[in-house]
Design a protein around this motif. Structure first.
Motif, PDB file in Angstrom:
ATOM      1  N   HIS A 108     -20.820  12.080-116.594  1.00  0.00           N
ATOM      2  CA  HIS A 108     -20.693  13.220-115.823  1.00  0.00           C
ATOM      3  C   HIS A 108     -19.738  13.769-117.311  1.00  0.00           C
ATOM      4  O   HIS A 108     -20.156  14.930-117.727  1.00  0.00           O
ATOM      5  CB  HIS A 108     -19.123  13.536-114.945  1.00  0.00           C
ATOM      6  N   HIS A 112     -21.270  17.212-120.224  1.00  0.00           N
ATOM      7  CA  HIS A 112     -20.638  18.199-120.636  1.00  0.00           C
ATOM      8  C   HIS A 112     -20.655  18.365-122.257  1.00  0.00           C
ATOM      9  O   HIS A 112     -20.579  19.485-122.446  1.00  0.00           O
ATOM     10  CB  HIS A 112     -18.389  17.853-120.442  1.00  0.00           C
ATOM     11  N   ASP A 211     -14.296  22.989-113.521  1.00  0.00           N
ATOM     12  CA  ASP A 211     -14.705  21.734-113.297  1.00  0.00           C
ATOM     13  C   ASP A 211     -14.078  21.273-112.325  1.00  0.00           C
ATOM     14  O   ASP A 211     -12.982  20.675-111.850  1.00  0.00           O
ATOM     15  CB  ASP A 211     -15.748  20.367-114.094  1.00  0.00           C
ATOM     16  N   HIS A 215     -14.382  12.209-115.234  1.00  0.00           N
ATOM     17  CA  HIS A 215     -14.954  12.274-116.444  1.00  0.00           C
ATOM     18  C   HIS A 215     -14.374  11.530-117.013  1.00  0.00           C
ATOM     19  O   HIS A 215     -12.425  11.057-116.343  1.00  0.00           O
ATOM     20  CB  HIS A 215     -14.416  14.257-117.310  1.00  0.00           C
TER      21      HIS A 215
HETATM   22 ZN   LIG Z   1     -17.657  18.032-115.123  1.00  0.00          ZN
END
Ligand SMILES: [Zn+2]
Length: 247
Positions: A108, A112, A211, A215
Protein backbone atom coordinates in the motif's frame (compact mmCIF):
# COMPACT_ATOMS: atom_id res chain seq x y z
CA UNK A 1 -16.09 3.47 19.47
CA UNK A 2 -13.45 3.44 16.76
CA UNK A 3 -14.21 0.73 14.21
CA UNK A 4 -10.68 -0.67 14.16
CA UNK A 5 -7.44 0.02 16.04
CA UNK A 6 -5.70 -0.42 12.67
CA UNK A 7 -6.81 3.08 11.61
CA UNK A 8 -4.75 4.55 14.45
CA UNK A 9 -2.04 1.94 14.92
CA UNK A 10 -1.21 -0.19 11.86
CA UNK A 11 1.33 -2.18 13.91
CA UNK A 12 -1.17 -3.53 16.46
CA UNK A 13 -1.29 -7.28 15.79
CA UNK A 14 -3.66 -8.46 18.50
CA UNK A 15 -6.07 -7.21 21.13
CA UNK A 16 -8.20 -8.72 23.89
CA UNK A 17 -11.87 -8.11 23.20
CA UNK A 18 -15.35 -9.11 24.28
CA UNK A 19 -17.90 -10.61 21.90
CA UNK A 20 -20.78 -8.18 21.34
CA UNK A 21 -22.79 -10.08 18.74
CA UNK A 22 -22.79 -13.37 16.83
CA UNK A 23 -24.88 -13.90 13.73
CA UNK A 24 -25.39 -16.44 10.99
CA UNK A 25 -25.70 -20.19 10.83
CA UNK A 26 -24.65 -23.10 8.58
CA UNK A 27 -21.13 -22.67 9.85
CA UNK A 28 -20.41 -19.23 8.42
CA UNK A 29 -20.73 -17.15 11.55
CA UNK A 30 -20.23 -13.41 11.80
CA UNK A 31 -18.76 -11.98 14.99
CA UNK A 32 -18.69 -8.39 16.27
CA UNK A 33 -16.21 -7.55 19.06
CA UNK A 34 -16.06 -4.52 21.34
CA UNK A 35 -12.70 -3.67 19.74
CA UNK A 36 -10.51 -5.16 17.04
CA UNK A 37 -7.22 -4.90 15.18
CA UNK A 38 -8.71 -6.32 11.96
CA UNK A 39 -8.73 -3.96 8.97
CA UNK A 40 -12.15 -4.35 7.35
CA UNK A 41 -10.99 -3.66 3.78
CA UNK A 42 -11.49 -0.59 1.64
CA UNK A 43 -9.54 1.84 -0.52
CA UNK A 44 -8.20 -1.03 -2.62
CA UNK A 45 -6.73 -2.88 0.38
CA UNK A 46 -8.26 -6.29 1.13
CA UNK A 47 -9.46 -7.10 4.66
CA UNK A 48 -7.28 -8.92 7.17
CA UNK A 49 -7.36 -12.60 7.95
CA UNK A 50 -6.40 -14.10 11.27
CA UNK A 51 -7.76 -15.91 14.31
CA UNK A 52 -9.92 -15.46 17.38
CA UNK A 53 -8.60 -17.30 20.45
CA UNK A 54 -10.52 -18.05 23.65
CA UNK A 55 -8.05 -18.41 26.50
CA UNK A 56 -10.58 -20.04 28.86
CA UNK A 57 -10.63 -23.31 26.86
CA UNK A 58 -7.95 -22.80 24.20
CA UNK A 59 -10.42 -22.86 21.35
CA UNK A 60 -9.59 -20.94 18.18
CA UNK A 61 -11.59 -19.77 15.15
CA UNK A 62 -10.13 -18.84 11.80
CA UNK A 63 -11.19 -15.42 10.48
CA UNK A 64 -11.31 -15.51 6.67
CA UNK A 65 -12.36 -11.91 6.18
CA UNK A 66 -13.76 -8.78 7.76
CA UNK A 67 -15.93 -5.92 6.64
CA UNK A 68 -17.25 -2.65 7.89
CA UNK A 69 -20.90 -2.45 8.84
CA UNK A 70 -21.79 1.07 9.96
CA UNK A 71 -19.38 1.87 12.78
CA UNK A 72 -18.49 -1.77 13.49
CA UNK A 73 -16.21 -4.42 12.04
CA UNK A 74 -17.78 -7.79 11.29
CA UNK A 75 -15.41 -10.78 11.47
CA UNK A 76 -16.29 -13.61 9.11
CA UNK A 77 -15.45 -17.05 10.54
CA UNK A 78 -14.40 -19.99 8.44
CA UNK A 79 -17.38 -22.34 8.07
CA UNK A 80 -17.06 -25.36 10.36
CA UNK A 81 -19.42 -28.22 11.26
CA UNK A 82 -17.65 -29.24 14.47
CA UNK A 83 -17.23 -25.83 15.99
CA UNK A 84 -19.75 -23.87 17.96
CA UNK A 85 -19.20 -20.15 17.43
CA UNK A 86 -18.03 -18.06 20.38
CA UNK A 87 -20.80 -16.72 22.61
CA UNK A 88 -21.80 -13.15 23.34
CA UNK A 89 -19.78 -11.98 26.34
CA UNK A 90 -16.82 -14.31 25.70
CA UNK A 91 -13.39 -12.76 26.12
CA UNK A 92 -11.23 -13.50 23.06
CA UNK A 93 -7.92 -12.46 21.62
CA UNK A 94 -8.30 -11.14 18.09
CA UNK A 95 -5.06 -11.63 16.17
CA UNK A 96 -4.36 -10.79 12.54
CA UNK A 97 -2.16 -12.80 10.17
CA UNK A 98 0.71 -10.37 10.55
CA UNK A 99 2.99 -11.52 7.71
CA UNK A 100 0.18 -10.99 5.22
CA UNK A 101 -0.90 -7.65 6.70
CA UNK A 102 2.64 -6.32 6.84
CA UNK A 103 3.12 -7.20 3.18
CA UNK A 104 -0.11 -5.33 2.43
CA UNK A 105 1.19 -2.31 4.38
CA UNK A 106 4.40 -2.35 2.33
CA UNK A 107 2.44 -2.75 -0.91
CA UNK A 108 0.00 0.00 0.00
CA UNK A 109 2.81 2.41 0.87
CA UNK A 110 4.59 1.58 -2.41
CA UNK A 111 1.42 2.54 -4.29
CA UNK A 112 1.40 5.92 -2.52
CA UNK A 113 5.02 6.46 -3.56
CA UNK A 114 4.06 5.59 -7.15
CA UNK A 115 1.14 7.99 -6.97
CA UNK A 116 3.34 10.75 -5.55
CA UNK A 117 6.06 10.33 -8.18
CA UNK A 118 3.61 10.22 -11.09
CA UNK A 119 1.92 13.40 -9.85
CA UNK A 120 5.16 15.26 -9.07
CA UNK A 121 6.98 14.36 -12.29
CA UNK A 122 4.14 14.05 -14.83
CA UNK A 123 1.14 15.79 -13.23
CA UNK A 124 -0.97 12.71 -13.89
CA UNK A 125 -4.04 12.20 -11.71
CA UNK A 126 -4.73 8.86 -10.05
CA UNK A 127 -8.22 7.50 -10.67
CA UNK A 128 -8.15 4.20 -8.80
CA UNK A 129 -6.08 1.35 -7.45
CA UNK A 130 -6.13 -2.12 -6.03
CA UNK A 131 -3.71 -4.50 -4.32
CA UNK A 132 -3.01 -7.99 -3.08
CA UNK A 133 -0.10 -8.84 -0.78
CA UNK A 134 3.07 -7.96 -2.73
CA UNK A 135 1.41 -6.71 -5.93
CA UNK A 136 -0.70 -3.71 -6.86
CA UNK A 137 -1.97 -1.56 -9.68
CA UNK A 138 -2.93 2.05 -10.10
CA UNK A 139 -4.87 3.80 -12.84
CA UNK A 140 -3.91 7.29 -14.00
CA UNK A 141 -5.09 9.93 -16.44
CA UNK A 142 -1.77 9.67 -18.22
CA UNK A 143 -2.14 9.89 -21.99
CA UNK A 144 1.58 9.97 -22.84
CA UNK A 145 2.67 7.01 -20.71
CA UNK A 146 5.27 4.92 -22.58
CA UNK A 147 7.76 2.13 -21.90
CA UNK A 148 10.56 4.66 -21.42
CA UNK A 149 8.54 6.60 -18.90
CA UNK A 150 7.72 3.40 -17.05
CA UNK A 151 11.45 2.73 -16.58
CA UNK A 152 11.93 6.29 -15.31
CA UNK A 153 9.01 5.93 -12.94
CA UNK A 154 10.35 2.69 -11.49
CA UNK A 155 13.76 4.27 -10.84
CA UNK A 156 12.20 7.38 -9.28
CA UNK A 157 9.88 5.40 -7.01
CA UNK A 158 12.77 3.26 -5.78
CA UNK A 159 14.89 6.36 -5.13
CA UNK A 160 12.08 7.75 -2.95
CA UNK A 161 11.58 4.46 -1.10
CA UNK A 162 15.27 4.03 -0.20
CA UNK A 163 15.44 7.71 0.85
CA UNK A 164 13.72 6.64 4.08
CA UNK A 165 10.82 9.05 4.12
CA UNK A 166 8.53 8.99 7.16
CA UNK A 167 4.88 8.08 6.63
CA UNK A 168 2.45 9.97 8.88
CA UNK A 169 -1.21 9.43 9.67
CA UNK A 170 -3.42 12.37 10.68
CA UNK A 171 -7.12 12.92 11.23
CA UNK A 172 -8.35 16.38 10.18
CA UNK A 173 -11.70 18.13 10.42
CA UNK A 174 -13.40 17.97 7.03
CA UNK A 175 -13.09 21.73 6.29
CA UNK A 176 -9.39 21.73 7.07
CA UNK A 177 -8.78 18.71 4.83
CA UNK A 178 -10.68 20.29 1.97
CA UNK A 179 -8.45 23.37 2.19
CA UNK A 180 -5.35 21.32 1.27
CA UNK A 181 -4.87 21.61 -2.51
CA UNK A 182 -2.94 18.31 -2.74
CA UNK A 183 -5.90 16.35 -1.45
CA UNK A 184 -8.20 17.45 -4.25
CA UNK A 185 -6.39 15.26 -6.76
CA UNK A 186 -7.22 12.11 -4.84
CA UNK A 187 -10.90 12.83 -5.35
CA UNK A 188 -11.54 13.78 -1.74
CA UNK A 189 -14.69 15.50 -3.01
CA UNK A 190 -16.17 12.05 -3.67
CA UNK A 191 -16.31 11.35 0.06
CA UNK A 192 -19.87 11.21 1.43
CA UNK A 193 -21.10 14.49 2.98
CA UNK A 194 -21.77 12.88 6.38
CA UNK A 195 -18.08 12.31 7.08
CA UNK A 196 -16.87 14.94 9.56
CA UNK A 197 -13.24 13.93 9.78
CA UNK A 198 -10.80 13.01 7.05
CA UNK A 199 -7.91 10.64 7.64
CA UNK A 200 -4.80 11.57 5.72
CA UNK A 201 -1.64 9.64 4.91
CA UNK A 202 1.48 11.64 4.16
CA UNK A 203 4.76 10.36 2.79
CA UNK A 204 6.68 13.36 4.03
CA UNK A 205 7.94 15.43 1.11
CA UNK A 206 6.32 13.23 -1.54
CA UNK A 207 2.63 12.43 -1.25
CA UNK A 208 -0.49 13.35 0.70
CA UNK A 209 -3.78 11.51 0.34
CA UNK A 210 -7.11 11.03 2.05
CA UNK A 211 -7.06 7.35 2.83
CA UNK A 212 -8.36 4.69 5.19
CA UNK A 213 -5.80 1.93 4.75
CA UNK A 214 -2.76 0.67 6.66
CA UNK A 215 0.80 1.72 5.78
CA UNK A 216 4.33 1.24 7.08
CA UNK A 217 5.92 4.03 9.15
CA UNK A 218 8.89 4.68 6.84
CA UNK A 219 9.39 4.05 3.13
CA UNK A 220 12.59 2.12 3.84
CA UNK A 221 10.38 -0.64 5.24
CA UNK A 222 8.85 -1.13 1.79
CA UNK A 223 12.12 -2.19 0.15
CA UNK A 224 12.13 -1.69 -3.63
CA UNK A 225 9.61 -2.35 -6.38
CA UNK A 226 9.47 -3.38 -10.03
CA UNK A 227 6.99 -2.07 -12.56
CA UNK A 228 5.72 -5.36 -13.97
CA UNK A 229 3.49 -3.94 -16.68
CA UNK A 230 1.40 -1.13 -17.99
CA UNK A 231 -1.62 -1.05 -20.23
CA UNK A 232 -4.13 1.30 -21.79
CA UNK A 233 -7.64 1.42 -20.41
CA UNK A 234 -8.65 3.89 -23.09
CA UNK A 235 -6.87 6.76 -24.82
CA UNK A 236 -6.16 8.69 -21.62
CA UNK A 237 -6.48 6.15 -18.84
CA UNK A 238 -3.44 3.95 -18.21
CA UNK A 239 -2.81 1.25 -15.67
CA UNK A 240 0.58 0.65 -14.04
CA UNK A 241 1.28 -2.66 -12.29
CA UNK A 242 3.94 -3.05 -9.63
CA UNK A 243 5.39 -5.85 -7.51
CA UNK A 244 7.54 -5.62 -4.40
CA UNK A 245 11.03 -7.07 -4.66
CA UNK A 246 10.70 -9.90 -2.17
CA UNK A 247 13.43 -12.10 -0.82
ZN1 LIG B 1 -3.24 4.34 1.36
Amino acid sequence: MEPSISYRDAYARSVEARVRAVEGSDGGHLVVLDQTVFYPGGGGQPPDRGVLLRASDGRTWTVIGARRLDSEVVHELEPSDEHEPPAVGDVLTAEIEWSRRHLLMRTHTALHALCGVVWRDYAALVTGGNMEPGVGRMDFEFERLSGDLVDEIEASVNAELVAGRDVRVAVLPRDEAFAIPDLIRTKINLLPPGIEEIRTIEIVGLDLQADGGTHVANTREVGTIRVTGYESKGRINKRIRIALDLG
